[in-house]
Motif scaffolding. Structure first.
Motif, PDB file in Angstrom:
ATOM      1  N   UNK A 243      34.232  38.947  25.471  1.00  0.00           N
ATOM      2  CA  UNK A 243      34.594  38.652  26.856  1.00  0.00           C
ATOM      3  C   UNK A 243      35.432  37.394  26.952  1.00  0.00           C
ATOM      4  N   UNK A 244      35.799  36.828  25.848  1.00  0.00           N
ATOM      5  CA  UNK A 244      36.595  35.612  25.868  1.00  0.00           C
ATOM      6  C   UNK A 244      38.072  35.965  25.989  1.00  0.00           C
ATOM      7  N   UNK A 245      38.794  35.102  26.676  1.00  0.00           N
ATOM      8  CA  UNK A 245      40.238  35.266  26.819  1.00  0.00           C
ATOM      9  C   UNK A 245      40.912  34.331  25.835  1.00  0.00           C
TER      10      UNK A 245
ATOM     11  N   UNK B 222      37.365  31.234  32.484  1.00  0.00           N
ATOM     12  CA  UNK B 222      36.536  32.134  31.699  1.00  0.00           C
ATOM     13  C   UNK B 222      35.286  32.548  32.468  1.00  0.00           C
ATOM     14  N   UNK B 223      34.775  31.707  33.320  1.00  0.00           N
ATOM     15  CA  UNK B 223      33.560  32.017  34.067  1.00  0.00           C
ATOM     16  C   UNK B 223      33.852  32.866  35.303  1.00  0.00           C
ATOM     17  N   UNK B 224      35.106  32.974  35.702  1.00  0.00           N
ATOM     18  CA  UNK B 224      35.455  33.712  36.926  1.00  0.00           C
ATOM     19  C   UNK B 224      35.218  35.212  36.719  1.00  0.00           C
ATOM     20  N   UNK B 225      34.451  35.845  37.604  1.00  0.00           N
ATOM     21  CA  UNK B 225      34.215  37.285  37.486  1.00  0.00           C
ATOM     22  C   UNK B 225      35.378  38.119  38.046  1.00  0.00           C
ATOM     23  N   UNK B 226      36.343  37.473  38.662  1.00  0.00           N
ATOM     24  CA  UNK B 226      37.447  38.193  39.307  1.00  0.00           C
ATOM     25  C   UNK B 226      38.453  38.688  38.266  1.00  0.00           C
TER      26      UNK B 226
ATOM     27  N   UNK C 229      40.985  41.827  42.448  1.00  0.00           N
ATOM     28  CA  UNK C 229      41.947  41.166  43.343  1.00  0.00           C
ATOM     29  C   UNK C 229      42.758  42.215  44.104  1.00  0.00           C
ATOM     30  N   UNK C 230      43.193  43.285  43.437  1.00  0.00           N
ATOM     31  CA  UNK C 230      43.962  44.343  44.093  1.00  0.00           C
ATOM     32  C   UNK C 230      43.124  45.033  45.164  1.00  0.00           C
TER      33      UNK C 230
END
Length: 196
Positions: free
Chosen positions: A13-15, A34-38, A43-44
């Motif tokens: 799950x890391x970017x 990294x903590x953002x669930x969005x 967003x769309x």
């Protein structure tokens, strides 16, 4: 074919951002991202829901505005005395139910008012046409044009020349100019009579 997916599942799950030039972000920003669930899809979806709510609000505003305008028009039409509908319908008792609403009343009243206004417009236009016909009949313009000897003579000469020189019409330029002069003279005389 078709057994495997076209995208490999993410291993973590890391970017991971790779850049050719060193870019320095604060650790707080990286942690917040990294903590953002969005995601892009959420967003769309949020944007689509926002747009739909704005469109719904605008449609309801327009509907309310149209309803208000229709109500004002109905009140204006009902307040205007209508001699054609009042004389053809007997007076209604004040405590009797309004039958005009049950039989398409407002639409019928609006249509009757529109028909009456159209008839008035038609009558005024017909009256104006009749007045113009009288004025034109008094002037006898056609008789002046047909009866003018100068125009007739120059016209006959021009036609005769054009028939003789049917392959070379430019040879008749003198006759054409004479005809134009005669017509110009007649136009000036006509305008002098009309404008005076």
């Amino acid at each position: 074919m078709g057994q495997g997916s076209s995208k490999e599942p993410p291993s973590s799950t890391q970017h991971v951002f790779a850049s050719e030039t060193p870019v320095r972000f604060s650790q707080e920003l990286v942690d917040a991202l990294q903590a953002s669930p969005e995601t892009d899809s959420t967003r769309a979806k949020d944007l689509e829901l926002h747009i739909q709510s704005r469109v719904a609000a605008e449609l309801s505003r327009l509907e309310a505005e149209q309803t208000r305008a229709l109500r004002e028009l109905e009140e204006h039409i009902s307040a205007t005395p209508d001699s054609t509908t009042e004389s053809s319908h007997p007076a209604r008792q004040p405590d009797a139910p309004d039958e005009s609403l049950s039989h398409g009343g407002w639409d019928h009243k609006a249509k009757a008012e529109g028909d009456r206004m159209r008839d008035l417009g038609r009558q005024s236009v017909q009256k104006e046409i009749d007045e113009l016909r009288k004025k034109l009949g008094q002037r006898k313009i056609r008789d002046d044009v047909v009866g003018d000897k100068g125009v007739e003579r120059s016209k006959e000469e021009m036609v005769r020349c054009l028939r003789i020189n049917d392959r070379r019409p430019l040879d008749c330029w003198q006759e054409v100019e004479a005809f134009k002069r005669e017509v110009g003279r007649l136009e000036k005389a006509f305008l002098g009579r009309v404008l005076d």
